[in-house]
Design a protein around this motif. Structure first.
Motif, PDB file in Angstrom:
ATOM      1  N   TYR A  80      33.877  30.445  21.742  1.00 40.73           N
ATOM      2  CA  TYR A  80      33.573  31.322  22.871  1.00 40.73           C
ATOM      3  C   TYR A  80      33.000  30.523  24.035  1.00 40.73           C
ATOM      4  N   ALA A  81      32.103  29.571  23.717  1.00 34.89           N
ATOM      5  CA  ALA A  81      31.526  28.725  24.763  1.00 34.89           C
ATOM      6  C   ALA A  81      32.598  27.846  25.392  1.00 34.89           C
ATOM      7  N   MET A  82      33.544  27.370  24.590  1.00 33.17           N
ATOM      8  CA  MET A  82      34.632  26.562  25.122  1.00 33.17           C
ATOM      9  C   MET A  82      35.486  27.396  26.084  1.00 33.17           C
ATOM     10  N   PHE A  83      35.744  28.642  25.732  1.00 36.17           N
ATOM     11  CA  PHE A  83      36.493  29.506  26.643  1.00 36.17           C
ATOM     12  C   PHE A  83      35.733  29.711  27.942  1.00 36.17           C
ATOM     13  N   LYS A  84      34.432  30.019  27.848  1.00 34.34           N
ATOM     14  CA  LYS A  84      33.641  30.288  29.045  1.00 34.34           C
ATOM     15  C   LYS A  84      33.586  29.074  29.971  1.00 34.34           C
ATOM     16  N   SER A  85      33.485  27.881  29.394  1.00 38.57           N
ATOM     17  CA  SER A  85      33.329  26.695  30.248  1.00 38.57           C
ATOM     18  C   SER A  85      34.658  26.119  30.720  1.00 38.57           C
ATOM     19  N   LEU A  86      35.701  26.190  29.931  1.00 36.53           N
ATOM     20  CA  LEU A  86      36.958  25.528  30.274  1.00 36.53           C
ATOM     21  C   LEU A  86      38.050  26.457  30.789  1.00 36.53           C
ATOM     22  N   PHE A  87      38.171  27.623  30.201  1.00 35.17           N
ATOM     23  CA  PHE A  87      39.357  28.446  30.452  1.00 35.17           C
ATOM     24  C   PHE A  87      39.108  29.722  31.244  1.00 35.17           C
ATOM     25  N   GLU A  88      37.859  30.112  31.452  1.00 34.07           N
ATOM     26  CA  GLU A  88      37.592  31.432  32.010  1.00 34.07           C
ATOM     27  C   GLU A  88      38.151  31.605  33.422  1.00 34.07           C
ATOM     28  N   GLN A  89      37.976  30.618  34.282  1.00 30.33           N
ATOM     29  CA  GLN A  89      38.461  30.763  35.661  1.00 30.33           C
ATOM     30  C   GLN A  89      39.988  30.838  35.726  1.00 30.33           C
ATOM     31  N   VAL A  90      40.645  29.964  35.007  1.00 34.82           N
ATOM     32  CA  VAL A  90      42.116  29.977  35.002  1.00 34.82           C
ATOM     33  C   VAL A  90      42.627  31.264  34.363  1.00 34.82           C
ATOM     34  N   PHE A  91      42.026  31.639  33.251  1.00 39.67           N
ATOM     35  CA  PHE A  91      42.437  32.864  32.568  1.00 39.67           C
ATOM     36  C   PHE A  91      42.178  34.089  33.449  1.00 39.67           C
ATOM     37  N   GLY A  92      41.070  34.080  34.180  1.00 40.14           N
ATOM     38  CA  GLY A  92      40.765  35.192  35.092  1.00 40.14           C
ATOM     39  C   GLY A  92      41.814  35.334  36.179  1.00 40.14           C
ATOM     40  N   ARG A  93      42.255  34.218  36.740  1.00 36.71           N
ATOM     41  CA  ARG A  93      43.314  34.281  37.756  1.00 36.71           C
ATOM     42  C   ARG A  93      44.615  34.811  37.162  1.00 36.71           C
ATOM     43  N   ILE A  94      44.928  34.350  35.952  1.00 41.19           N
ATOM     44  CA  ILE A  94      46.153  34.819  35.286  1.00 41.19           C
ATOM     45  C   ILE A  94      46.080  36.318  35.027  1.00 41.19           C
ATOM     46  N   VAL A  95      44.934  36.775  34.528  1.00 38.36           N
ATOM     47  CA  VAL A  95      44.771  38.208  34.246  1.00 38.36           C
ATOM     48  C   VAL A  95      44.857  39.019  35.545  1.00 38.36           C
ATOM     49  N   ASP A  96      44.205  38.546  36.611  1.00 38.57           N
ATOM     50  CA  ASP A  96      44.279  39.259  37.890  1.00 38.57           C
ATOM     51  C   ASP A  96      45.705  39.324  38.410  1.00 38.57           C
ATOM     52  N   THR A  97      46.439  38.215  38.286  1.00 40.27           N
ATOM     53  CA  THR A  97      47.836  38.188  38.723  1.00 40.27           C
ATOM     54  C   THR A  97      48.681  39.163  37.895  1.00 40.27           C
ATOM     55  N   LEU A  98      48.468  39.172  36.587  1.00 40.71           N
ATOM     56  CA  LEU A  98      49.217  40.097  35.729  1.00 40.71           C
ATOM     57  C   LEU A  98      48.882  41.551  36.048  1.00 40.71           C
ATOM     58  N   ILE A  99      47.620  41.824  36.319  1.00 44.05           N
ATOM     59  CA  ILE A  99      47.235  43.191  36.664  1.00 44.05           C
ATOM     60  C   ILE A  99      47.881  43.610  37.980  1.00 44.05           C
ATOM     61  N   ARG A 100      47.884  42.702  38.963  1.00 41.94           N
ATOM     62  CA  ARG A 100      48.539  43.024  40.238  1.00 41.94           C
ATOM     63  C   ARG A 100      50.025  43.276  40.042  1.00 41.94           C
ATOM     64  N   ILE A 101      50.678  42.444  39.212  1.00 42.59           N
ATOM     65  CA  ILE A 101      52.113  42.620  38.962  1.00 42.59           C
ATOM     66  C   ILE A 101      52.375  43.960  38.282  1.00 42.59           C
ATOM     67  N   VAL A 102      51.564  44.280  37.274  1.00 41.87           N
ATOM     68  CA  VAL A 102      51.746  45.549  36.561  1.00 41.87           C
ATOM     69  C   VAL A 102      51.496  46.724  37.504  1.00 41.87           C
ATOM     70  N   LEU A 103      50.479  46.637  38.359  1.00 40.68           N
ATOM     71  CA  LEU A 103      50.216  47.719  39.315  1.00 40.68           C
ATOM     72  C   LEU A 103      51.353  47.867  40.319  1.00 40.68           C
ATOM     73  N   ARG A 104      51.910  46.748  40.773  1.00 44.60           N
ATOM     74  CA  ARG A 104      53.044  46.839  41.702  1.00 44.60           C
ATOM     75  C   ARG A 104      54.254  47.455  41.037  1.00 44.60           C
ATOM     76  N   ILE A 105      54.520  47.056  39.799  1.00 46.39           N
ATOM     77  CA  ILE A 105      55.644  47.649  39.054  1.00 46.39           C
ATOM     78  C   ILE A 105      55.412  49.140  38.864  1.00 46.39           C
ATOM     79  N   TYR A 106      54.165  49.514  38.516  1.00 48.07           N
ATOM     80  CA  TYR A 106      53.830  50.929  38.340  1.00 48.07           C
ATOM     81  C   TYR A 106      54.037  51.700  39.637  1.00 48.07           C
ATOM     82  N   ARG A 107      53.536  51.156  40.744  1.00 49.00           N
ATOM     83  CA  ARG A 107      53.703  51.838  42.034  1.00 49.00           C
ATOM     84  C   ARG A 107      55.167  51.942  42.425  1.00 49.00           C
TER      85      ARG A 107
END
Length: 187
Positions: A80-107
Motif C-alpha cells: 500500500y505504501a509503495m502504491f501511495k509513493s510510486l503509483f498514486e499520481q499516475v494511477f490518479g491521472r489514468i482513473v480521471d481520464t477513464l472517468i472522463r471517457i466513460v462520462l463522454r460516452i455516457y453523454r
C-alpha cells in the motif's frame, strides 16, 4: 511452510497491497457520485472493506492455504505504501481520464437516445394530441353551428308562440330559453 512458499506469499501480499491502494483510490474518486446520503456512504464504505478483505484472504488462501502471520500484514502495508509513493499520481491521472471517457460516452449515448428515440416519440405524441384537439374543436364548432341552425326555427316559433302561451307553459319553457342563451353567449 517452506521458504519458497513464504517468499511467494510476501510477493503476493505486496502486490495485493498495491491492488488495495489502487482500489481504494478508485473508490474514493468515485465516492463523489454517491455522497448525497451519509448513510449510503457509510454502507458502501463498509461493503468495500468487506469485499477487499475477502479478496485479499482469497489470494492468501490460494498462495499459502490462508495462514495468517504478522509479516503478511506488513507486506500488505508495504504494498500500500509503495502504491501511495510510486503509483498514486499516475494511477490518479489514468482513473480521471477513464472517468472522463466513460462520462463522454455516457453523454453521447444519452444524447443519441434522446435524439433518435425520445424526441420522435414526443413529437408523435404532441402531433396526435394536436390533431385530436383540432378534431374536437371542429366537432364542437360543428355542434354549435348545428344548434344554431336547429335553434333558429325553435326561437322563431317560440317568439311567435310566447305571447299566446299561458303563464304555466312559460314557466316550463323558461329553462330551455336559458339553455339556449348560454349556448348563444359561448359563440
Amino acid at each position: 511452510m517452506t521458504l519458497s512458499t513464504q517468499f511467494i506469499t510476501i510477493i503476493a501480499m505486496v502486490i495485493s497491497g498495491v491492488y488495495l491502494g489502487a482500489s481504494y483510490h478508485t473508490f474514493k474518486r468515485l465516492e463523489r457520485l454517491w455522497t448525497s446520503s451519509i448513510l449510503w456512504k457509510y454502507v458502501l464504505e463498509i461493503l468495500f472493506w468487506i469485499i477487499q478483505a475477502a479478496i485479499l484472504y482469497f489470494i492468501l488462501f490460494l498462495v499459502n492455504e490462508g495462514i495468517l502471520r504478522l509479516y503478511i500484514f506488513l507486506a500488505v502495508l508495504c504494498g500500500y505504501a509503495m502504491f501511495k509513493s510510486l503509483f498514486e499520481q499516475v494511477f490518479g491521472r489514468i482513473v480521471d481520464t477513464l472517468i472522463r471517457i466513460v462520462l463522454r460516452i455516457y453523454r453521447f449515448l444519452y444524447r443519441i437516445i434522446e435524439i433518435s428515440v425520445v424526441k420522435p416519440i414526443v413529437f408523435i405524441v404532441s402531433l396526435i394530441v394536436v390533431c385530436i384537439s383540432k378534431v374536437f374543436i371542429a366537432l364542437y364548432s360543428l355542434l354549435i353551428l348545428l344548434l344554431k341552425v336547429l335553434g333558429w326555427p325553435v326561437k322563431v316559433i317560440f317568439s311567435i308562440l310566447q305571447p299566446i302561451l299561458p303563464k304555466n307553459a312559460k314557466k316550463y319553457l323558461h329553462p330551455f330559453y336559458r339553455f339556449y342563451s348560454k349556448i348563444r353567449r359561448k359563440e
